[in-house]
Design an enzyme around this catalytic site. Structure first.
Site, mmCIF file in Angstrom:
data_model
loop_
_atom_site.group_PDB
_atom_site.id
_atom_site.type_symbol
_atom_site.label_atom_id
_atom_site.label_comp_id
_atom_site.label_asym_id
_atom_site.label_seq_id
_atom_site.Cartn_x
_atom_site.Cartn_y
_atom_site.Cartn_z
ATOM 1 N N ARG A 51 -8.697 9.982 12.722
ATOM 2 C CA ARG A 51 -7.302 10.300 13.390
ATOM 3 C C ARG A 51 -6.499 9.114 13.359
ATOM 4 N NH1 ARG A 51 -9.970 12.559 18.687
ATOM 5 N NH2 ARG A 51 -11.467 10.570 18.156
ATOM 6 N N HIS A 64 -28.680 14.161 7.767
ATOM 7 C CA HIS A 64 -27.943 15.087 8.250
ATOM 8 C C HIS A 64 -28.611 16.572 7.825
ATOM 9 C CE1 HIS A 64 -24.244 12.304 8.141
ATOM 10 N NE2 HIS A 64 -24.769 12.380 9.306
ATOM 11 N N GLY A 99 -18.263 13.108 9.332
ATOM 12 C CA GLY A 99 -18.080 12.467 10.838
ATOM 13 C C GLY A 99 -17.971 11.099 10.403
ATOM 14 N N ARG A 134 -34.751 16.107 18.369
ATOM 15 C CA ARG A 134 -33.957 15.579 17.133
ATOM 16 C C ARG A 134 -34.956 14.568 16.677
ATOM 17 N NH1 ARG A 134 -29.694 11.656 15.998
ATOM 18 N NH2 ARG A 134 -29.343 12.123 13.617
ATOM 19 N N GLY A 146 -17.078 16.588 12.772
ATOM 20 C CA GLY A 146 -15.801 16.130 13.492
ATOM 21 C C GLY A 146 -14.607 16.464 12.576
ATOM 22 N N ILE A 147 -14.741 15.622 11.384
ATOM 23 C CA ILE A 147 -13.556 15.255 10.470
ATOM 24 C C ILE A 147 -13.471 16.753 9.716
ATOM 25 C CG2 ILE A 147 -12.659 14.129 8.472
ATOM 26 C CD1 ILE A 147 -14.180 11.582 9.678
ATOM 27 N N GLY A 148 -14.653 16.946 9.303
ATOM 28 C CA GLY A 148 -14.399 18.198 8.450
ATOM 29 C C GLY A 148 -13.822 19.372 8.977
ATOM 30 N N GLY A 192 -20.431 9.385 10.461
ATOM 31 C CA GLY A 192 -21.036 9.162 9.136
ATOM 32 C C GLY A 192 -20.839 10.389 8.596
ATOM 33 N N LYS A 239 -29.794 12.337 25.300
ATOM 34 C CA LYS A 239 -28.770 13.426 25.452
ATOM 35 C C LYS A 239 -29.685 14.689 25.417
ATOM 36 C CE LYS A 239 -24.918 15.215 22.731
ATOM 37 N NZ LYS A 239 -24.394 15.194 21.472
ATOM 38 N N ARG A 295 -19.429 2.489 7.072
ATOM 39 C CA ARG A 295 -20.197 2.350 6.331
ATOM 40 C C ARG A 295 -19.543 2.475 5.002
ATOM 41 N NH1 ARG A 295 -24.139 7.208 8.516
ATOM 42 N NH2 ARG A 295 -25.237 5.670 10.129
ATOM 43 N N GLU A 300 -26.072 21.271 15.634
ATOM 44 C CA GLU A 300 -27.130 20.927 15.644
ATOM 45 C C GLU A 300 -28.266 21.357 16.750
ATOM 46 O OE1 GLU A 300 -27.356 17.037 13.028
ATOM 47 O OE2 GLU A 300 -25.723 16.921 14.269
ATOM 48 N N ASN A 353 -32.265 14.567 22.382
ATOM 49 C CA ASN A 353 -31.913 13.717 21.466
ATOM 50 C C ASN A 353 -32.111 12.303 21.839
ATOM 51 O OD1 ASN A 353 -30.840 12.002 19.211
ATOM 52 N ND2 ASN A 353 -29.029 13.242 19.067
#
Length: 384
Positions: A266, A161, A191, A72, A312-314, A193, A14, A222, A366, A7
Protein backbone atom coordinates in the site's frame (compact mmCIF):
# COMPACT_ATOMS: atom_id res chain seq x y z
CA UNK A 1 -17.51 -30.33 17.02
CA UNK A 2 -15.12 -27.64 18.25
CA UNK A 3 -11.73 -27.48 16.53
CA UNK A 4 -8.83 -25.51 17.95
CA UNK A 5 -6.59 -24.24 15.15
CA UNK A 6 -3.04 -23.57 16.33
CA UNK A 7 -0.23 -21.70 14.57
CA UNK A 8 2.90 -21.68 16.72
CA UNK A 9 5.84 -19.37 16.30
CA UNK A 10 9.02 -19.49 18.33
CA UNK A 11 7.69 -16.81 20.69
CA UNK A 12 3.98 -16.69 19.87
CA UNK A 13 0.88 -18.84 19.64
CA UNK A 14 -1.95 -17.79 17.34
CA UNK A 15 -5.22 -19.63 17.83
CA UNK A 16 -8.76 -19.87 16.59
CA UNK A 17 -11.70 -22.06 17.63
CA UNK A 18 -14.25 -23.09 15.03
CA UNK A 19 -17.52 -24.93 15.47
CA UNK A 20 -18.38 -27.21 12.60
CA UNK A 21 -20.37 -30.23 11.65
CA UNK A 22 -18.66 -33.34 10.23
CA UNK A 23 -18.24 -32.84 6.50
CA UNK A 24 -18.55 -29.05 6.76
CA UNK A 25 -16.09 -26.73 5.05
CA UNK A 26 -14.68 -25.01 8.11
CA UNK A 27 -17.46 -23.87 10.39
CA UNK A 28 -18.02 -20.71 12.38
CA UNK A 29 -15.31 -18.85 14.28
CA UNK A 30 -16.20 -18.79 17.99
CA UNK A 31 -13.06 -17.09 19.26
CA UNK A 32 -9.52 -16.28 18.21
CA UNK A 33 -6.46 -14.62 19.67
CA UNK A 34 -2.71 -14.38 20.01
CA UNK A 35 -0.40 -15.15 22.91
CA UNK A 36 2.91 -13.35 22.55
CA UNK A 37 6.23 -13.04 24.38
CA UNK A 38 6.63 -16.77 24.96
CA UNK A 39 10.04 -17.31 26.52
CA UNK A 40 9.82 -14.16 28.63
CA UNK A 41 9.60 -13.90 32.39
CA UNK A 42 5.80 -13.71 32.08
CA UNK A 43 5.31 -16.79 29.87
CA UNK A 44 8.22 -19.19 30.22
CA UNK A 45 7.42 -21.65 27.43
CA UNK A 46 4.72 -23.06 25.15
CA UNK A 47 3.42 -25.32 27.91
CA UNK A 48 2.69 -22.30 30.07
CA UNK A 49 1.17 -20.57 27.03
CA UNK A 50 -1.23 -23.52 26.67
CA UNK A 51 -2.22 -23.14 30.32
CA UNK A 52 -3.03 -19.51 29.62
CA UNK A 53 -4.92 -20.49 26.47
CA UNK A 54 -6.94 -23.07 28.38
CA UNK A 55 -7.97 -20.40 30.88
CA UNK A 56 -9.03 -18.10 28.05
CA UNK A 57 -11.04 -20.83 26.35
CA UNK A 58 -12.81 -21.69 29.59
CA UNK A 59 -14.27 -18.17 29.59
CA UNK A 60 -14.62 -17.64 25.83
CA UNK A 61 -16.36 -20.97 25.18
CA UNK A 62 -18.65 -20.87 28.25
CA UNK A 63 -17.15 -24.07 29.60
CA UNK A 64 -17.46 -26.10 26.37
CA UNK A 65 -14.53 -28.37 25.56
CA UNK A 66 -12.64 -28.56 22.29
CA UNK A 67 -12.82 -31.86 20.40
CA UNK A 68 -9.64 -31.70 18.31
CA UNK A 69 -6.66 -29.50 17.53
CA UNK A 70 -5.34 -28.71 14.06
CA UNK A 71 -1.80 -27.37 13.67
CA UNK A 72 -0.22 -25.43 10.82
CA UNK A 73 3.18 -26.97 10.13
CA UNK A 74 5.36 -25.28 7.54
CA UNK A 75 7.44 -28.21 6.31
CA UNK A 76 6.39 -31.81 5.76
CA UNK A 77 9.32 -32.68 3.50
CA UNK A 78 8.75 -35.85 1.52
CA UNK A 79 7.24 -37.60 4.54
CA UNK A 80 3.87 -35.82 4.57
CA UNK A 81 1.94 -35.24 1.37
CA UNK A 82 -1.41 -34.77 3.12
CA UNK A 83 -2.74 -33.83 6.58
CA UNK A 84 -1.73 -36.33 9.24
CA UNK A 85 -3.20 -37.51 12.54
CA UNK A 86 -0.62 -37.14 15.27
CA UNK A 87 0.61 -40.45 16.64
CA UNK A 88 3.74 -41.61 18.42
CA UNK A 89 6.04 -40.96 15.47
CA UNK A 90 4.56 -37.83 13.95
CA UNK A 91 6.09 -35.24 16.25
CA UNK A 92 9.52 -36.83 16.03
CA UNK A 93 9.32 -36.88 12.23
CA UNK A 94 8.41 -33.18 12.12
CA UNK A 95 11.33 -32.46 14.44
CA UNK A 96 13.69 -34.35 12.13
CA UNK A 97 12.59 -32.07 9.29
CA UNK A 98 13.67 -28.97 11.23
CA UNK A 99 16.82 -28.40 9.11
CA UNK A 100 14.47 -27.67 6.20
CA UNK A 101 12.50 -25.09 8.22
CA UNK A 102 14.68 -24.13 11.20
CA UNK A 103 12.50 -21.21 12.29
CA UNK A 104 9.12 -22.88 11.95
CA UNK A 105 9.17 -26.64 12.51
CA UNK A 106 10.77 -26.50 15.98
CA UNK A 107 8.02 -24.06 17.05
CA UNK A 108 5.35 -26.40 15.71
CA UNK A 109 6.90 -29.28 17.67
CA UNK A 110 6.75 -27.20 20.85
CA UNK A 111 3.08 -26.47 20.21
CA UNK A 112 2.23 -30.10 19.51
CA UNK A 113 3.94 -31.28 22.69
CA UNK A 114 2.35 -28.54 24.76
CA UNK A 115 -1.15 -29.51 23.57
CA UNK A 116 -0.30 -33.17 24.15
CA UNK A 117 0.78 -32.41 27.70
CA UNK A 118 -2.24 -30.23 28.48
CA UNK A 119 -4.87 -32.46 26.84
CA UNK A 120 -3.33 -35.96 26.49
CA UNK A 121 -6.45 -37.54 24.97
CA UNK A 122 -7.18 -34.76 22.49
CA UNK A 123 -6.84 -35.81 18.81
CA UNK A 124 -4.34 -33.62 16.96
CA UNK A 125 -3.89 -33.13 13.22
CA UNK A 126 -0.99 -31.53 11.35
CA UNK A 127 -1.66 -29.65 8.11
CA UNK A 128 1.52 -28.96 6.13
CA UNK A 129 2.24 -25.93 3.95
CA UNK A 130 4.30 -28.11 1.62
CA UNK A 131 1.85 -31.00 1.30
CA UNK A 132 -0.25 -29.67 -1.61
CA UNK A 133 2.88 -29.51 -3.73
CA UNK A 134 3.65 -33.19 -3.18
CA UNK A 135 1.96 -33.91 -6.52
CA UNK A 136 4.61 -32.03 -8.52
CA UNK A 137 6.30 -34.45 -10.94
CA UNK A 138 9.97 -35.20 -10.43
CA UNK A 139 11.10 -33.31 -13.53
CA UNK A 140 9.52 -30.22 -11.93
CA UNK A 141 10.82 -30.52 -8.36
CA UNK A 142 14.36 -31.67 -9.21
CA UNK A 143 17.33 -29.29 -9.28
CA UNK A 144 20.09 -29.98 -11.81
CA UNK A 145 22.71 -30.46 -9.10
CA UNK A 146 24.83 -33.46 -8.06
CA UNK A 147 22.73 -36.33 -6.79
CA UNK A 148 24.31 -36.22 -3.34
CA UNK A 149 22.77 -32.78 -2.74
CA UNK A 150 19.37 -34.42 -2.85
CA UNK A 151 20.28 -37.71 -1.21
CA UNK A 152 22.27 -36.24 1.70
CA UNK A 153 20.49 -32.95 2.36
CA UNK A 154 17.10 -33.20 0.69
CA UNK A 155 17.83 -30.29 -1.63
CA UNK A 156 14.93 -30.10 -4.06
CA UNK A 157 11.97 -27.85 -4.71
CA UNK A 158 9.22 -28.19 -2.09
CA UNK A 159 6.99 -25.13 -2.48
CA UNK A 160 5.03 -23.35 0.25
CA UNK A 161 1.66 -21.65 0.90
CA UNK A 162 0.17 -25.00 -0.09
CA UNK A 163 -2.73 -24.86 2.35
CA UNK A 164 -3.83 -21.56 0.82
CA UNK A 165 -3.31 -22.66 -2.78
CA UNK A 166 -5.26 -25.86 -2.15
CA UNK A 167 -8.16 -24.08 -0.45
CA UNK A 168 -8.40 -21.35 -3.09
CA UNK A 169 -8.30 -23.87 -5.93
CA UNK A 170 -11.32 -25.68 -4.48
CA UNK A 171 -13.23 -22.43 -3.96
CA UNK A 172 -12.51 -21.23 -7.49
CA UNK A 173 -13.60 -24.51 -9.07
CA UNK A 174 -16.80 -24.47 -7.05
CA UNK A 175 -17.51 -20.84 -8.02
CA UNK A 176 -17.10 -21.63 -11.71
CA UNK A 177 -19.08 -24.86 -11.49
CA UNK A 178 -16.18 -26.98 -12.73
CA UNK A 179 -15.37 -30.37 -11.15
CA UNK A 180 -12.08 -29.93 -9.34
CA UNK A 181 -10.47 -32.90 -11.05
CA UNK A 182 -11.06 -31.15 -14.40
CA UNK A 183 -10.03 -27.68 -13.25
CA UNK A 184 -6.72 -26.08 -14.24
CA UNK A 185 -5.73 -22.61 -13.09
CA UNK A 186 -2.94 -20.34 -11.93
CA UNK A 187 -3.22 -19.17 -8.31
CA UNK A 188 -1.32 -16.08 -7.17
CA UNK A 189 -1.00 -15.92 -3.37
CA UNK A 190 0.21 -12.37 -2.87
CA UNK A 191 1.09 -11.18 0.60
CA UNK A 192 4.33 -9.99 2.16
CA UNK A 193 5.44 -13.48 1.17
CA UNK A 194 4.16 -14.37 -2.29
CA UNK A 195 3.99 -17.41 -4.51
CA UNK A 196 2.20 -18.56 -7.64
CA UNK A 197 1.11 -22.13 -8.38
CA UNK A 198 0.23 -23.96 -11.56
CA UNK A 199 -2.76 -26.18 -10.81
CA UNK A 200 -3.45 -28.94 -13.32
CA UNK A 201 -6.56 -31.09 -12.95
CA UNK A 202 -7.04 -29.77 -9.42
CA UNK A 203 -3.53 -30.62 -8.19
CA UNK A 204 -0.29 -28.72 -7.85
CA UNK A 205 1.90 -29.16 -10.90
CA UNK A 206 4.47 -26.41 -10.32
CA UNK A 207 5.02 -23.54 -7.91
CA UNK A 208 7.34 -20.55 -7.70
CA UNK A 209 8.90 -21.14 -4.29
CA UNK A 210 11.56 -23.81 -4.09
CA UNK A 211 13.84 -25.34 -1.46
CA UNK A 212 12.93 -22.34 0.69
CA UNK A 213 10.33 -19.56 0.42
CA UNK A 214 13.00 -17.22 -1.00
CA UNK A 215 12.55 -18.25 -4.63
CA UNK A 216 10.06 -16.97 -7.18
CA UNK A 217 8.24 -13.66 -7.06
CA UNK A 218 9.51 -10.29 -5.87
CA UNK A 219 8.14 -10.08 -2.31
CA UNK A 220 7.91 -7.58 0.50
CA UNK A 221 11.38 -8.30 1.87
CA UNK A 222 12.56 -11.31 -0.20
CA UNK A 223 14.48 -11.20 -3.46
CA UNK A 224 12.59 -13.87 -5.32
CA UNK A 225 14.55 -15.55 -8.11
CA UNK A 226 18.25 -14.70 -7.98
CA UNK A 227 21.32 -15.99 -9.80
CA UNK A 228 23.07 -18.17 -7.18
CA UNK A 229 26.41 -16.72 -8.28
CA UNK A 230 25.34 -13.43 -6.74
CA UNK A 231 25.63 -15.13 -3.37
CA UNK A 232 29.09 -16.55 -3.98
CA UNK A 233 30.32 -13.30 -5.58
CA UNK A 234 29.21 -11.17 -2.63
CA UNK A 235 30.68 -13.60 -0.09
CA UNK A 236 34.02 -13.54 -1.91
CA UNK A 237 34.14 -9.75 -2.09
CA UNK A 238 33.23 -9.08 1.52
CA UNK A 239 35.17 -11.40 3.84
CA UNK A 240 33.31 -10.04 6.86
CA UNK A 241 29.91 -10.98 5.43
CA UNK A 242 28.77 -14.28 6.95
CA UNK A 243 26.33 -16.68 5.30
CA UNK A 244 23.90 -15.99 8.15
CA UNK A 245 24.06 -12.24 7.56
CA UNK A 246 23.61 -12.62 3.80
CA UNK A 247 20.67 -14.94 4.36
CA UNK A 248 19.06 -12.21 6.48
CA UNK A 249 19.69 -9.63 3.74
CA UNK A 250 18.10 -11.78 1.05
CA UNK A 251 15.08 -12.68 3.17
CA UNK A 252 14.46 -9.56 5.24
CA UNK A 253 16.08 -6.58 3.51
CA UNK A 254 15.40 -7.20 -0.16
CA UNK A 255 12.31 -7.20 -2.41
CA UNK A 256 10.09 -4.13 -2.30
CA UNK A 257 11.96 -2.88 0.75
CA UNK A 258 15.29 -2.81 -1.11
CA UNK A 259 13.96 -1.18 -4.28
CA UNK A 260 11.25 1.16 -2.95
CA UNK A 261 12.32 1.60 0.65
CA UNK A 262 9.16 0.02 2.08
CA UNK A 263 7.88 -3.55 2.21
CA UNK A 264 4.19 -2.58 2.41
CA UNK A 265 2.48 -2.71 -0.99
CA UNK A 266 0.00 0.00 0.00
CA UNK A 267 2.79 2.41 0.86
CA UNK A 268 4.67 1.57 -2.33
CA UNK A 269 1.52 2.08 -4.42
CA UNK A 270 0.85 5.45 -2.77
CA UNK A 271 4.44 6.52 -3.34
CA UNK A 272 4.24 5.55 -7.01
CA UNK A 273 1.06 7.57 -7.41
CA UNK A 274 2.96 10.60 -6.02
CA UNK A 275 5.59 10.14 -8.70
CA UNK A 276 8.24 8.25 -6.74
CA UNK A 277 10.37 6.59 -9.43
CA UNK A 278 11.79 3.91 -7.13
CA UNK A 279 8.31 2.87 -6.05
CA UNK A 280 7.19 2.73 -9.68
CA UNK A 281 10.21 0.59 -10.52
CA UNK A 282 9.44 -1.80 -7.66
CA UNK A 283 5.85 -2.23 -8.83
CA UNK A 284 6.95 -2.83 -12.41
CA UNK A 285 9.50 -5.41 -11.28
CA UNK A 286 6.94 -7.26 -9.14
CA UNK A 287 4.22 -7.16 -11.81
CA UNK A 288 6.56 -8.28 -14.59
CA UNK A 289 7.88 -11.20 -12.56
CA UNK A 290 4.36 -12.37 -11.73
CA UNK A 291 3.10 -11.96 -15.30
CA UNK A 292 6.07 -13.98 -16.55
CA UNK A 293 5.19 -16.81 -14.18
CA UNK A 294 1.52 -16.70 -15.12
CA UNK A 295 2.41 -17.01 -18.80
CA UNK A 296 4.72 -19.93 -18.15
CA UNK A 297 2.23 -21.70 -15.93
CA UNK A 298 -0.54 -21.18 -18.48
CA UNK A 299 1.59 -23.31 -20.79
CA UNK A 300 2.47 -25.79 -18.03
CA UNK A 301 -1.18 -26.68 -17.39
CA UNK A 302 -2.11 -26.82 -21.09
CA UNK A 303 -4.22 -23.70 -20.84
CA UNK A 304 -5.51 -22.30 -17.56
CA UNK A 305 -9.25 -21.86 -17.15
CA UNK A 306 -8.72 -19.16 -14.54
CA UNK A 307 -6.19 -16.80 -13.00
CA UNK A 308 -6.94 -16.49 -9.30
CA UNK A 309 -5.68 -13.74 -6.98
CA UNK A 310 -5.67 -14.30 -3.22
CA UNK A 311 -4.10 -13.20 0.11
CA UNK A 312 -3.66 -9.63 1.36
CA UNK A 313 -2.29 -8.00 -1.80
CA UNK A 314 -4.10 -10.32 -4.19
CA UNK A 315 -7.45 -9.67 -2.56
CA UNK A 316 -7.12 -5.93 -1.93
CA UNK A 317 -4.65 -4.28 -4.32
CA UNK A 318 -6.78 -3.59 -7.41
CA UNK A 319 -4.15 -1.37 -9.09
CA UNK A 320 -1.54 -4.12 -8.81
CA UNK A 321 -3.93 -6.73 -10.21
CA UNK A 322 -4.57 -4.41 -13.16
CA UNK A 323 -0.84 -3.83 -13.64
CA UNK A 324 -0.28 -7.59 -13.87
CA UNK A 325 -3.23 -8.35 -16.11
CA UNK A 326 -2.31 -5.52 -18.50
CA UNK A 327 0.78 -7.58 -19.32
CA UNK A 328 -1.28 -10.70 -20.11
CA UNK A 329 -3.09 -9.56 -23.23
CA UNK A 330 -1.30 -12.25 -25.24
CA UNK A 331 -3.29 -14.81 -23.23
CA UNK A 332 -6.54 -13.04 -24.06
CA UNK A 333 -6.96 -11.85 -20.47
CA UNK A 334 -9.14 -8.77 -20.09
CA UNK A 335 -10.22 -7.12 -16.84
CA UNK A 336 -13.52 -5.48 -16.06
CA UNK A 337 -12.22 -2.25 -14.52
CA UNK A 338 -15.33 -1.64 -12.41
CA UNK A 339 -15.40 -5.21 -11.09
CA UNK A 340 -11.69 -5.05 -10.32
CA UNK A 341 -12.11 -1.81 -8.37
CA UNK A 342 -15.12 -3.03 -6.36
CA UNK A 343 -14.52 -4.33 -2.83
CA UNK A 344 -16.09 -7.54 -1.61
CA UNK A 345 -15.38 -10.20 1.01
CA UNK A 346 -16.57 -13.06 -1.14
CA UNK A 347 -15.30 -14.82 -4.24
CA UNK A 348 -15.84 -12.64 -7.29
CA UNK A 349 -15.13 -12.45 -11.01
CA UNK A 350 -13.14 -9.43 -12.16
CA UNK A 351 -12.55 -10.40 -15.81
CA UNK A 352 -14.41 -8.82 -18.70
CA UNK A 353 -17.04 -10.87 -20.55
CA UNK A 354 -14.71 -11.25 -23.56
CA UNK A 355 -11.73 -12.44 -21.50
CA UNK A 356 -10.33 -15.75 -22.75
CA UNK A 357 -9.39 -16.70 -19.19
CA UNK A 358 -11.55 -16.13 -16.11
CA UNK A 359 -9.92 -13.83 -13.57
CA UNK A 360 -11.13 -14.28 -10.00
CA UNK A 361 -10.46 -12.88 -6.56
CA UNK A 362 -10.87 -15.62 -3.93
CA UNK A 363 -10.31 -14.81 -0.25
CA UNK A 364 -8.02 -17.32 1.38
CA UNK A 365 -8.74 -18.79 4.79
CA UNK A 366 -6.00 -21.12 5.94
CA UNK A 367 -7.55 -21.53 9.40
CA UNK A 368 -10.79 -22.70 7.80
CA UNK A 369 -8.87 -25.13 5.64
CA UNK A 370 -6.99 -26.51 8.66
CA UNK A 371 -10.20 -26.86 10.65
CA UNK A 372 -11.93 -28.71 7.80
CA UNK A 373 -8.97 -31.07 7.33
CA UNK A 374 -8.81 -31.71 11.06
CA UNK A 375 -12.50 -32.54 11.31
CA UNK A 376 -12.32 -34.81 8.27
CA UNK A 377 -9.44 -36.84 9.72
CA UNK A 378 -10.76 -37.02 13.25
CA UNK A 379 -14.25 -38.14 12.21
CA UNK A 380 -13.30 -40.13 9.12
CA UNK A 381 -12.87 -43.90 8.73
CA UNK A 382 -9.10 -43.70 9.39
CA UNK A 383 -9.77 -42.22 12.80
CA UNK A 384 -11.88 -45.12 13.86
Amino acid sequence: MLVLVVNCGSSSLKYQVRELDPGADGGTVLTSGLIENIGSSRIADHTQALELLAERLEDELDGRSIDAAGHRVVHGGELFSEPALVDGGTIGAIEELSPLAPLHNPAAVLGLRAVQQKWPQLPQVCVFDTAFHGTMPEHVWRYAVPEEFYERWGIRRYGFHGTSHDWVTGQAAQFLGVPRERFSCVVAHLGNGASVTAVKDGRSYDTSMGYTPLAGLVMGTRTGDLDPSVVTAVLRRDPELTPERLDAVLNKESGLRAVAGDHDMRAVQEAAERGDERAELALEMAAYRLAKYVGGYHVAVDGAQALVFTAGIGENAAPFRARVCDRLGALGIRLDDDANAARSRGTRRISAPDSAVEVLVVPTDEEQAIAAATAALVTGPAAG
